[in-house]
Design an enzyme around this catalytic site. Structure first.
Site, PDB file in Angstrom:
ATOM      1  N   PRO A 581      14.171  37.617   7.154  1.00 24.84           N
ATOM      2  CA  PRO A 581      14.673  36.251   6.979  1.00 24.84           C
ATOM      3  C   PRO A 581      14.753  35.443   8.278  1.00 24.84           C
ATOM      4  O   PRO A 581      14.712  34.210   8.235  1.00 24.84           O
ATOM      5  CB  PRO A 581      16.064  36.467   6.379  1.00 24.84           C
ATOM      6  CG  PRO A 581      15.926  37.736   5.604  1.00 24.84           C
ATOM      7  CD  PRO A 581      15.045  38.596   6.473  1.00 24.84           C
ATOM      8  N   ASP A 582      14.881  36.110   9.426  1.00 28.20           N
ATOM      9  CA  ASP A 582      14.969  35.374  10.699  1.00 28.20           C
ATOM     10  C   ASP A 582      13.747  34.491  10.932  1.00 28.20           C
ATOM     11  O   ASP A 582      13.882  33.286  11.187  1.00 28.20           O
ATOM     12  CB  ASP A 582      15.145  36.348  11.855  1.00 28.20           C
ATOM     13  CG  ASP A 582      16.549  36.916  11.915  1.00 28.20           C
ATOM     14  OD1 ASP A 582      17.368  36.386  12.667  1.00 28.20           O
ATOM     15  OD2 ASP A 582      16.820  37.896  11.201  1.00 28.20           O
TER      16      ASP A 582
END
Length: 812
Positions: A581-582
């Site tokens: 997700p980063d």
């Protein structure tokens, strides 16, 4: 070159007036077009007579299969218009070419690699429309003979499958794709960002350019420390359950799973308090990240036993109180009913132009603008071919700019712009690096009291620990300048404000409201510089009941439904070894910010952009929610399988941890596969003769394929299958990716001299631009390397004045 009024100060979306022609049948093309449409562009989707492939793919709203009720098509094409131009119909070619002559951007990406508009046709169109921007997206890029697009093949070639598996703590897990076409989504994000860069460059000299985006490179560029570990230390990361921090993983409470990640040493002591300071946790051998990671196999069973005394709610409440990163493992139904997302009005209905009795709830765009609408008001899935008359009437040929720049060499898209980078860890620095790729002067502010976590995590060049030697930091901070300044001191803050006044953009990923508490609320920023764009990144957004919750990528995986819907067929949830997700948050924030800068450069009006890691992930990987919202649930894990292809997966080959990815796209490829296996009769076997029968008998088919591959070399298997016309690729390790001939031809690995580690390669951007320089030209900075340079250059301070600041302790 666009229709926008450059003198207006009305709050309009950044790309209003920009036209986009989407020519492709891939998720990559669809999501690129969707992102640009969400930014205000007029996107026309070109479809074959039978309709786009997504129209024939569920989930269907209300479980009623119909090309006008696909929730997948509706989500990826909401806000676009549809024109039918069948590429097999020569008589319709004139219409396609006339639309290309009247547009600003053409997107090309097809599953089979056949162009809907050829290079020769584009060359003619570009003579009349020199401002045209063309974005090509494929697995390998335009430099390769094969221009097809396959998510699984790109994941194998880009390295993700070598480090992502069905079980994060098992050395023999099966390579596993990330549900939702991970490579295609990120290639689409890169395409949208590169298109925005080309539009910026066009503002300067009137010319467009070709952009070549590789899904293989898009994958390799965002694998956390996987690439830098090999490039900096020579060690090859694999799916062996070993992580750089510990504890990290799924643990079982008395009534369910939780995800727990302890990244920093103080969090370990906080966790000890949560579980009651047990005797086994007291030895100082566990006090450092490095030792906990080495002893994870000792810690994990003891921690599992301790958590068995808690319910999920009890444990999470205690973690929230003590500042420990932990989360419930949620599914799609949890998400649709989550009070946090409801409080933020995150979900919105998509309507269907051809079916006024249907709608489906879906994610909103992954960003929010403070002073403009965040998306077109109408989120409508277009009816097949319904917009041809209107589009033909409205899209008149583009006129060339009065003065055009050099056709071979263009300006850096963000050349002359300044970015203030107040971010740390991964998502924020990754976002800020995109501005460096596009030519901006990115100044990263640091301090000795808050050294970036990634400077301390490694991997370290030559295994020598040092804050300037981390491949993790150096990969995601390329091209920036580092300034060390104590902004907690009023004099340091005053200096920062003076620098902000000269900037075009400021970005932070601190806790919500941190920049305002520091003394830089949006009102102050606009007073310093009315045209500034401010980007605020956080885990859960700036409002809602979860706004202050601690967020790591793994936490978002657990909460977003991604972990729950991934795993071996029928299995899950799956704990991923890296926090993907980063980069999803980082790239979406960059897209929105570069778009806001595009409007700011033309109108002098800035904006504020808010992006949450959670919502960026949900918007990029919406399939579980679409399945649930359309009434087609429950959502089950499907491993590497695909609704439209079979076999489609990873298969064991001869040798240790050796695999090949195979994606048979249709009946012809199944027949070709059967021939290579020496089993031509399989093509007419009733179990495998059609896609429907293959899906019904997928276990049996996969066993047959695996029995053949396991006796053969992975590269030989892939070569034989490709020669027969079947999409296949050896699952590449980081060592393979580092010497990949296609990536080397693209000069994907950047080799910029670093003051302390020398010339060590690191991944660059996944695109190649035809005219403009679009890649960082310098290595990541050493800590404080440019402090004096920036203070002198930007603020005009003398060496004596700078030394006085240093003597007063401000430059620490």
């Amino acid at each position: 070159m666009d229709d926008s009024n450059t003198t207006t100060r009305e709050p309009v979306l950044p790309l209003v007036g920009v036209r986009v022609l989407e020519c492709g049948d891939t998720i990559a093309a669809a999501y690129t077009g969707r992102l640009l449409a969400d930014l205000g562009a007029d996107v026309v989707k070109v479809e074959p007579r039978a309709g786009d492939a997504l129209r024939h793919l569920g989930p269907y709203v209300g479980n009623r299969p119909d090309i006008e009720s696909s929730a997948g098509f509706g989500y990826f094409h909401a806000g676009k218009r549809s024109v039918v131009i069948d590429r097999t119909d020569a008589a319709r070619g004139d219409l396609l070419r006339s639309l290309a002559a009247a547009t600003d951007v053409v997107i090309r990406s097809t599953r089979d690699g056949a162009d809907w508009i050829t290079d020769d046709e584009l060359a003619v169109i570009e003579q009349a429309n020199p401002g045209l921007v063309v974005a090509d997206i494929s697995t390998w890029g335009r430099g390769a003979a094969d221009h097809s697009t396959s998510d699984l093949i790109a994941l194998a070639a880009g390295g993700l499958l070598s480090v992502n598996g069905t079980d994060a703590v098992a050395a023999k897990s099966v390579p596993l794709r990330y549900r939702g076409e991970f490579s295609s989504i990120h290639a689409a994000c890169d395409a949208a960002l590169a298109v925005l860069g080309a539009l910026h460059a066009r503002l300067v000299d009137g010319r467009g350019q070709r952009l070549d985006i590789s899904a293989q490179a898009a994958t390799a560029a965002i694998l956390a420390t996987a690439m830098s570990t090999f490039l900096y230390t020579g060690q090859t990361p694999v799916r062996d359950g070993v992580r750089g921090v510990a504890p990290w993983g799924f643990y079982t409470c008395s009534d369910g799973f939780v995800l727990l990640q302890v990244t920093e040493d103080p969090q370990w002591f906080n966790l000890r308090r949560v579980i009651g300071e047990p005797e086994w946790a007291q030895p100082d051998v566990f006090d450092t990240t490095a030792m906990r990671a080495e002893l994870h196999d000792v810690i994990d069973p003891l921690l599992e036993e301790a958590l068995g005394a808690f319910t999920v709610d009890e444990f999470l409440e205690a973690c929230q109180r003590e500042g420990v990163a932990a989360a419930r493992v949620q599914d799609a139904n949890d998400l649709l009913n989550w009070p946090h997302l409801q409080a933020r009005n995150y979900f919105t209905p998509i309507e269907f132009a051809a079916r006024d009795d249907l709608e489906v709830v879906a994610p909103t765009p992954p960003w929010r603008f403070a002073f403009t609408p965040s998306a077109k008001e109408a989120r409508i899935s277009p009816a097949l071919g319904a917009d041809e008359e209107a589009v033909v009437a409205e899209w008149q040929p583009r006129r060339a700019a009065d003065q055009l720049g050099d056709p071979l060499h263009g300006p850096a898209p963000l050349g002359g712009l300044r970015v203030i980078d107040m971010t740390w860890v991964w998502a924020g620095p990754f976002c800020a690096t995109q501005f460096a790729h596009l030519g901006a002067d990115v100044i990263k502010f640091e301090s000795t009291s808050r050294i970036d976590v990634t400077r301390r995590l490694g991997p370290f060049a030559g295994t020598e620990i040092g804050i300037n030697r981390s491949g993790y930091f150096n990969q995601y901070n390329q091209g920036k300048r580092s300034v060390v300044l104590d902004v907690k001191d009023p004099r340091g803050l005053a200096a920062l404000k003076q620098i902000v006044a000269t900037a075009d953009l400021i970005i932070d990923n601190m806790r919500p409201g941190a920049l305002a508490r520091m003394g830089l609320p949006m009102e102050e920023l606009r007073a310093l510089n009315p045209k500034i764009v401010a980007v605020a990144m956080s885990g859960f957004g700036e409002d809602g009941p979860e706004r202050d919750r601690m967020a790591y990528g793994s936490i978002i995986d657990a909460l977003s439904g991604v972990a729950a819907s991934n795993g071996a067929p029928g299995g899950g949830p799956t704990d991923f070894p890296m926090s993907l997700p980063d980069p999803a948050a980082g790239i979406h924030a960059a897209i929105a910010a570069v778009a806001a800068l595009y409007r700011s450069r033309q109108t002098g009006v800035g904006d504020r952009v808010e992006v949450s890691m959670l919502e960026a992930t949900l918007s990029a990987f919406p399939w579980p929610m679409l399945i649930e919202a359309a009434g087609a649930g429950p959502v089950v894990a499907e491993g590497n399988r695909d609704q439209t292809m079979s076999p489609h997966g990873t298969f064991p080959c001869a040798g240790e941890d050796s695999w090949v990815a195979i994606a048979a796209r249709d009946d012809d490829e199944l027949a070709a596969l059967a021939g290579v296996l020496g089993r031509p009769e399989l093509a007419s076997d009733p179990r495998f003769a059609t896609l429907a029968s293959r899906k019904a008998n997928e276990d049996a088919l996969e066993r047959i394929v695996a029995a053949w591959t396991i006796e053969r070399d992975r590269h030989d298997v892939a070569a034989q299958l490709r020669a027969a016309g079947v999409a296949a690729q050896a699952v590449g390790s980081m060592a393979d990716v580092a010497v990949d001939a296609v990536l080397e031809a693209r000069q994907f690995l950047q080799r910029c001299p670093h003051p302390e580690v020398g010339v060590l390669p690191l991944p660059g951007p996944p695109w190649i631009a035809g005219r403009s320089p679009m890649r960082a030209t310098a290595a990541a900075p050493c800590f404080g390397q440019h402090t004096r340079e920036v203070l002198h250059e930007v603020l005009g301070l003398t060496e004596e004045e700078i030394q006085a600041m240093d003597d007063e302790g401000l430059l620490t």
